[in-house]
Design a protein around this motif. Structure first.
Motif, PDB file in Angstrom:
ATOM      1  N   HIS A  46       0.812  -1.218   0.000  1.00 11.34           N
ATOM      2  CA  HIS A  46       0.000   0.000   0.000  1.00 11.34           C
ATOM      3  C   HIS A  46       0.851   1.278   0.000  1.00 11.34           C
ATOM      4  N   GLY A  47       2.074   1.190  -0.523  1.00  7.85           N
ATOM      5  CA  GLY A  47       2.915   2.375  -0.642  1.00  7.85           C
ATOM      6  C   GLY A  47       3.560   2.828   0.648  1.00  7.85           C
ATOM      7  N   VAL A  48       3.561   1.973   1.655  1.00 10.64           N
ATOM      8  CA  VAL A  48       4.141   2.331   2.951  1.00 10.64           C
ATOM      9  C   VAL A  48       5.645   2.046   2.957  1.00 10.64           C
ATOM     10  N   GLN A  49       6.407   3.028   3.356  1.00 15.98           N
ATOM     11  CA  GLN A  49       7.853   2.902   3.469  1.00 15.98           C
ATOM     12  C   GLN A  49       8.241   2.758   4.941  1.00 15.98           C
ATOM     13  N   LEU A  50       9.275   1.990   5.204  1.00 11.71           N
ATOM     14  CA  LEU A  50       9.692   1.700   6.573  1.00 11.71           C
ATOM     15  C   LEU A  50      11.162   2.033   6.782  1.00 11.71           C
ATOM     16  N   PHE A  51      11.450   2.728   7.846  1.00 14.65           N
ATOM     17  CA  PHE A  51      12.835   2.964   8.271  1.00 14.65           C
ATOM     18  C   PHE A  51      12.981   2.277   9.625  1.00 14.65           C
ATOM     19  N   ILE A  52      13.853   1.278   9.688  1.00 15.26           N
ATOM     20  CA  ILE A  52      13.933   0.389  10.850  1.00 15.26           C
ATOM     21  C   ILE A  52      15.288   0.557  11.528  1.00 15.26           C
ATOM     22  N   GLU A  53      15.284   1.013  12.780  1.00 15.44           N
ATOM     23  CA  GLU A  53      16.522   1.201  13.537  1.00 15.44           C
ATOM     24  C   GLU A  53      16.696   0.045  14.518  1.00 15.44           C
ATOM     25  N   CYS A  54      17.898  -0.523  14.553  1.00 18.55           N
ATOM     26  CA  CYS A  54      18.162  -1.704  15.387  1.00 18.55           C
ATOM     27  C   CYS A  54      19.445  -1.532  16.191  1.00 18.55           C
ATOM     28  N   MET A  55      19.547  -2.332  17.254  1.00 14.60           N
ATOM     29  CA  MET A  55      20.800  -2.531  17.986  1.00 14.60           C
ATOM     30  C   MET A  55      21.016  -4.033  18.072  1.00 14.60           C
ATOM     31  N   THR A  56      22.195  -4.484  17.693  1.00  9.34           N
ATOM     32  CA  THR A  56      22.414  -5.923  17.611  1.00  9.34           C
ATOM     33  C   THR A  56      23.864  -6.298  17.905  1.00  9.34           C
ATOM     34  N   ASP A  57      24.031  -7.528  18.388  1.00  7.54           N
ATOM     35  CA  ASP A  57      25.372  -8.085  18.538  1.00  7.54           C
ATOM     36  C   ASP A  57      25.635  -9.136  17.460  1.00  7.54           C
ATOM     37  N   ASN A  58      24.692  -9.261  16.529  1.00 10.23           N
ATOM     38  CA  ASN A  58      24.831 -10.216  15.436  1.00 10.23           C
ATOM     39  C   ASN A  58      24.083  -9.672  14.223  1.00 10.23           C
ATOM     40  N   ASN A  59      24.786  -8.918  13.394  1.00  9.39           N
ATOM     41  CA  ASN A  59      24.144  -8.246  12.268  1.00  9.39           C
ATOM     42  C   ASN A  59      23.545  -9.235  11.272  1.00  9.39           C
ATOM     43  N   THR A  60      24.202 -10.372  11.082  1.00 13.72           N
ATOM     44  CA  THR A  60      23.691 -11.381  10.152  1.00 13.72           C
ATOM     45  C   THR A  60      22.314 -11.864  10.580  1.00 13.72           C
ATOM     46  N   ARG A  61      22.162 -12.123  11.879  1.00 12.07           N
ATOM     47  CA  ARG A  61      20.877 -12.554  12.410  1.00 12.07           C
ATOM     48  C   ARG A  61      19.806 -11.478  12.217  1.00 12.07           C
ATOM     49  N   THR A  62      20.176 -10.243  12.517  1.00 14.99           N
ATOM     50  CA  THR A  62      19.209  -9.156  12.441  1.00 14.99           C
ATOM     51  C   THR A  62      18.743  -8.913  11.018  1.00 14.99           C
ATOM     52  N   VAL A  63      19.677  -8.914  10.079  1.00 12.91           N
ATOM     53  CA  VAL A  63      19.319  -8.737   8.663  1.00 12.91           C
ATOM     54  C   VAL A  63      18.344  -9.823   8.231  1.00 12.91           C
ATOM     55  N   ALA A  64      18.656 -11.062   8.588  1.00 14.75           N
ATOM     56  CA  ALA A  64      17.810 -12.193   8.191  1.00 14.75           C
ATOM     57  C   ALA A  64      16.411 -12.076   8.795  1.00 14.75           C
ATOM     58  N   ASN A  65      16.340 -11.694  10.070  1.00 17.32           N
ATOM     59  CA  ASN A  65      15.046 -11.577  10.739  1.00 17.32           C
ATOM     60  C   ASN A  65      14.183 -10.480  10.123  1.00 17.32           C
ATOM     61  N   VAL A  66      14.787  -9.316   9.896  1.00 13.74           N
ATOM     62  CA  VAL A  66      14.042  -8.196   9.328  1.00 13.74           C
ATOM     63  C   VAL A  66      13.575  -8.526   7.911  1.00 13.74           C
ATOM     64  N   LYS A  67      14.460  -9.082   7.124  1.00  7.53           N
ATOM     65  CA  LYS A  67      14.103  -9.444   5.747  1.00  7.53           C
ATOM     66  C   LYS A  67      12.980 -10.476   5.728  1.00  7.53           C
ATOM     67  N   ASN A  68      13.040 -11.443   6.617  1.00  7.00           N
ATOM     68  CA  ASN A  68      12.023 -12.488   6.687  1.00  7.00           C
ATOM     69  C   ASN A  68      10.648 -11.914   7.042  1.00  7.00           C
ATOM     70  N   ILE A  69      10.625 -11.000   8.000  1.00  2.55           N
ATOM     71  CA  ILE A  69       9.363 -10.382   8.401  1.00  2.55           C
ATOM     72  C   ILE A  69       8.751  -9.607   7.235  1.00  2.55           C
ATOM     73  N   LEU A  70       9.573  -8.845   6.547  1.00  3.32           N
ATOM     74  CA  LEU A  70       9.060  -8.040   5.439  1.00  3.32           C
ATOM     75  C   LEU A  70       8.528  -8.909   4.306  1.00  3.32           C
ATOM     76  N   THR A  71       9.307  -9.900   3.901  1.00  8.71           N
ATOM     77  CA  THR A  71       8.898 -10.723   2.759  1.00  8.71           C
ATOM     78  C   THR A  71       7.662 -11.571   3.073  1.00  8.71           C
ATOM     79  N   LYS A  72       7.531 -12.019   4.325  1.00  4.32           N
ATOM     80  CA  LYS A  72       6.368 -12.828   4.709  1.00  4.32           C
ATOM     81  C   LYS A  72       5.069 -12.030   4.682  1.00  4.32           C
ATOM     82  N   HIS A  73       5.188 -10.714   4.730  1.00  3.89           N
ATOM     83  CA  HIS A  73       3.990  -9.869   4.769  1.00  3.89           C
ATOM     84  C   HIS A  73       3.895  -8.969   3.536  1.00  3.89           C
ATOM     85  N   GLY A  74       4.468  -9.416   2.437  1.00  2.95           N
ATOM     86  CA  GLY A  74       4.319  -8.701   1.178  1.00  2.95           C
ATOM     87  C   GLY A  74       5.207  -7.496   1.004  1.00  2.95           C
ATOM     88  N   GLY A  75       6.252  -7.395   1.821  1.00  2.00           N
ATOM     89  CA  GLY A  75       7.179  -6.272   1.701  1.00  2.00           C
ATOM     90  C   GLY A  75       8.533  -6.715   1.185  1.00  2.00           C
TER      91      GLY A  75
END
Length: 236
Positions: free
Chosen positions: A90-119
């Protein structure tokens, strides 16, 4: 009504839900601030602000002290602040700020959430032009406080907007003025209750209630993630 108040009211409605989610996120902010600038709040403005915001959310003193102590622990050495940009339906843009000790995990989690919901994830920098980064401060409107006089006194510190509603004053400035505005308010003896760096959409959009329900699913999932600190959208 200005955008600062729109931000405040919208963010308080659904974001940052239960205390069980909120306190760990606030703790990470405190830990990172202490790690970067030292564990003495009097000598570390960023830590002082982080503690202030935690107290505003009724975070217990023991939790705050524990978060400061974690700054010197070995397992925080790899803690990083990272951000991601994404596109939702629906044209919604997201800017997501994170703090992590494992960037690989965080990237994978965020990407998974977006793709599972049509983003989808976007290339870093894709949305920079769509958001203005602002410094926001909130404090009580006390008897006898003259907003016009206060505005004049804060202009040199970078004030862009000042508003008052329901006994609360919110001032806005460019993010680069955060330190100057914070110092000016402290020098004036004003008791700040909240202070944050926020991203505000410069071209907000509106969507239907049904479309909002779709977006809420993504936002809820993102904010359930322990590494996600804040999510900004281009919604009005």
């Amino acid at each position: 009504m200005g955008r600062a108040f729109e931000y405040r009211k919208a963010s308080k409605l659904k974001r940052w839900g239960a205390m069980s989610k909120l306190f760990p996120k606030l703790g990470k902010i405190i830990t990172m601030a202490a790690k970067e600038g030292g564990t003495d709040p009097d000598m570390n403005p960023r830590l002082r602000t982080a503690i202030l915001n935690a107290k505003a959310e009724n975070m217990p003193k023991d939790n705050i002290e524990a978060a400061i102590k974690r700054a010197t622990a070995k397992d925080t050495a790899s803690m990083l602040e990272v951000s991601f940009e994404g596109k939702a339906p629906h044209g919604v843009q997201l800017f997501i700020e994170c703090m992590t000790d494992n960037n690989t995990r965080t990237v994978a989690n965020v990407k998974n959430i977006l793709t599972k919901h049509g983003g989808e994830m976007l290339t870093k920098g894709s949305l920079e032009f769509m958001f203005d980064r602002k410094a926001l401060f909130e404090f009580p409107l006390k008897d006898g406080m003259d907003l016009e006089e206060l505005e004049l006194e804060l202009i040199d510190a970078g004030l862009e907007e000042i508003e008052a509603e329901d006994g609360v004053v919110i001032i806005t400035g460019d993010y680069t003025s955060f330190g100057a505005l914070n110092s000016a308010l402290e020098d004036m003896g004003i008791e700040i209750t909240k202070a944050n760096l926020e991203r505000m959409a410069n071209s907000p959009i509106t969507i239907t209630e049904a479309q909002q329900a779709d977006i809420d699913k993504i936002l809820d999932r993102l904010e359930d993630d322990e590494d996600v600190q804040k999510v900004f959208t281009n919604l009005a």
